[in-house]
Structure formats: structure tokens, C-alpha cells
Design an enzyme around this catalytic site. Sequence first.
Site, PDB file in Angstrom:
ATOM      1  N   LEU A   1      89.727 -11.060  22.513  1.00  0.00           N
ATOM      2  CA  LEU A   1      90.261 -10.814  21.181  1.00  0.00           C
ATOM      3  C   LEU A   1      90.169  -9.311  20.933  1.00  0.00           C
ATOM      4  CD1 LEU A   1      91.405 -12.597  18.910  1.00  0.00           C
ATOM      5  CD2 LEU A   1      89.095 -12.754  17.956  1.00  0.00           C
ATOM      6  N   ASP A   2      91.281  -8.686  20.544  1.00  0.00           N
ATOM      7  CA  ASP A   2      91.308  -7.242  20.318  1.00  0.00           C
ATOM      8  C   ASP A   2      90.228  -6.831  19.308  1.00  0.00           C
ATOM      9  OD1 ASP A   2      93.445  -6.965  22.012  1.00  0.00           O
ATOM     10  OD2 ASP A   2      94.961  -6.836  20.440  1.00  0.00           O
ATOM     11  N   PRO A   3      89.674  -5.619  19.448  1.00  0.00           N
ATOM     12  CA  PRO A   3      88.659  -5.160  18.485  1.00  0.00           C
ATOM     13  C   PRO A   3      89.122  -5.244  17.034  1.00  0.00           C
ATOM     14  CG  PRO A   3      88.700  -3.703  20.376  1.00  0.00           C
ATOM     15  CD  PRO A   3      89.858  -4.654  20.549  1.00  0.00           C
ATOM     16  N   LEU A   4      90.409  -4.973  16.771  1.00  0.00           N
ATOM     17  CA  LEU A   4      90.904  -4.980  15.395  1.00  0.00           C
ATOM     18  C   LEU A   4      91.225  -6.381  14.891  1.00  0.00           C
ATOM     19  CD1 LEU A   4      93.195  -1.813  15.301  1.00  0.00           C
ATOM     20  CD2 LEU A   4      90.734  -2.024  14.950  1.00  0.00           C
ATOM     21  N   ALA A   5      91.103  -7.392  15.748  1.00  0.00           N
ATOM     22  CA  ALA A   5      91.331  -8.781  15.341  1.00  0.00           C
ATOM     23  C   ALA A   5      90.007  -9.423  14.943  1.00  0.00           C
ATOM     24  CB  ALA A   5      91.974  -9.565  16.474  1.00  0.00           C
TER      25      ALA A   5
END
Length: 331
Positions: free
Chosen positions: A75-79
Amino acid sequence: MPFCGPIACSATWGRARTKTNREYFGLSDAPRKRARRDLSGWLVFNKPYDMSSTEAVGKLRWLFGAKKAGHAGTLDPLATGVLPIAFGEATKTVPAVQDGTKVYHFDIVWGAATATDDTEGEVIATSDIRPDHAAIAAVLPRFRGVITQIPPAFSAIRIGGERAYDLARAGEKLDMPPRQVEIDALEIVTHTEARTRLSATCSKGTYVRALARDIAEALGTRGHVGALHRARVGGFTDADAISLDAVEAVEGPARDALLLPVAAGLAELPEIVIDARQAVTLRLGNPVLLTGRDAPVQLDAAWASLKGEAVALGMVENGQFKPRRVILPSG
């Protein structure tokens, strides 16, 4: 001369330094590593904003003192949202969870495309067009079913052995290979002139940032992902997710009680119920013959259980369950 009693000392003329007991017995005063333990199960982690999946695994492995840990789907850091963390024997079932259905809620910010297709990248194109609810609803059917995507250049895909995002950051122009993904559902949740929230149910490998970019371009405008939340991975949902604060608030048995059993990650696969004798055979890596009126003859993927506990992952071929990964018993 200083007196050297039960605690040893070293001395020079006019000056003495007392040794500690640890020095005397040749032990280091350096902090000792925290003991790791055999621990198996799933923690459905509610990943916060601005934390990478790798950081999440490291933090939770340390908190639980586990010998082995991994995650089921980056999961992307910004998600934010559901990041299943596997401990011990549960790591053997990670591929089954990763292959499961995903549900994402995401915002498309209208009017600007970015280099990364999210809020991190610089703006590379703009548009004054702001689609209305009806226009968006009309275009969404084109993005349901099996579709072809071109992944973002800033992604973890390997190009010639290198991560695409490393090459993109180095300024290389990348020709990203297209891929087919499946979108089972795609619906509008909320809409304003500036941004629209959508919900997507999709297969493994779907890039939501690419989906947002392509929807905007199909509407004759530009757009990027302004917020991204994963609400489901396989059988794990937001309802199961536990925050970092909740994990840190408890210790010992209470913390361990937050874990779900290994079998919890296998909810989307067919379950084959076996007896104790068959469990022993499977854990030795040998196939077992399935009997009974409803016994399956052919299955590409399934799992065997004994009293609800996972015994093995495998397949059914000609009425035999053949183990691929054996799950050791808990305790």
C-alpha cells in the site's frame, strides 16, 4: 592503593575506577537484542497516512516480538487502510490473500495531471474542464470488466531489473508495458465540482492512480488521485482493521489476542475438511484421497483444515488433495 573487594577494580597511582559486575564477568553493557518468538496469525492493520508498507511490517514485528513477518499487498505511503500483516506460519498464505479481491475508495481531483498521478508529483498538465455527475456516471462502464492499463512510471514494476520509480526519479523516459486487470465494480460515492470519490472492486495488480488518470482523460480533462483508502483485501475488511494506537495500548496476552488465526486469510478459497490421520499425511508433504459424496474431484486452489485450523494449501487433482505449502500446528 584502592581496596579490591567482591567487585573488581582497576587502579593507577592516585586514581581508581571500579569495574561493573558485567565487566568483571566479561559481559557487554550494550543493549541486548529483543528476543524473537514463534508467533503465527494475521493482524489486519489500519495503515496510517505517510507510512510505507515496509515500515509497518518492521514496527509490528518489533511490537509483537515475532521472528517472521510480512504483508499481503503493498500500500503506497500516501494511502490508508487495510494492510494485512502475516506472522509466522501465516506468511505461507500471503499469496492467497494477495490474489484476493481488493476494494478501494479514492478521490479524483479534477483539472490537473501530475508526474506520479497523485498529490506527490509535480503538475505536468492542466484543464479547465470539470465533469458533472452525469458525465462521470456515463463513462464509468468503459472501465468495468477486463481493461488494459498502462501503470504509472512511478511504480514498483521492474524494468530491466530496476524498479520503475528509481528510473523515473533518475529522469529516464519509460515505456511502461500495458497490463490487463479486472474491475468488478466501479461506482460514484460522492461528487463535487473539484473532486469525485469513487469506489472500485478490482483484481490484483490494478493501479488506482492509472485508473483515475484514464477516467479523467476519457472525460476530456486531467486528474490525479487526491486520496486513496483500501477497504478490503481478500477476506479482510475495514471492520477487521486495527490501528497502531490500539496495538500499542495493550501488551502481552492482550496484544496477542488482536491476532486472527492463519485460516482467516483463506476465506476466499474452497475449504477441504480432513481428519487427524489425513492431517499427519499432508504435513509430511503427501497427498490424501478425498472421499464422500460431495468430495471435489478437481480444484486449482484449496486449503485443508482440521477442526478449523489450517493444515495445508494445495490443489485437488483426480480426487486427491495435493499439498503445496504445509502449515505447522499452532502452539
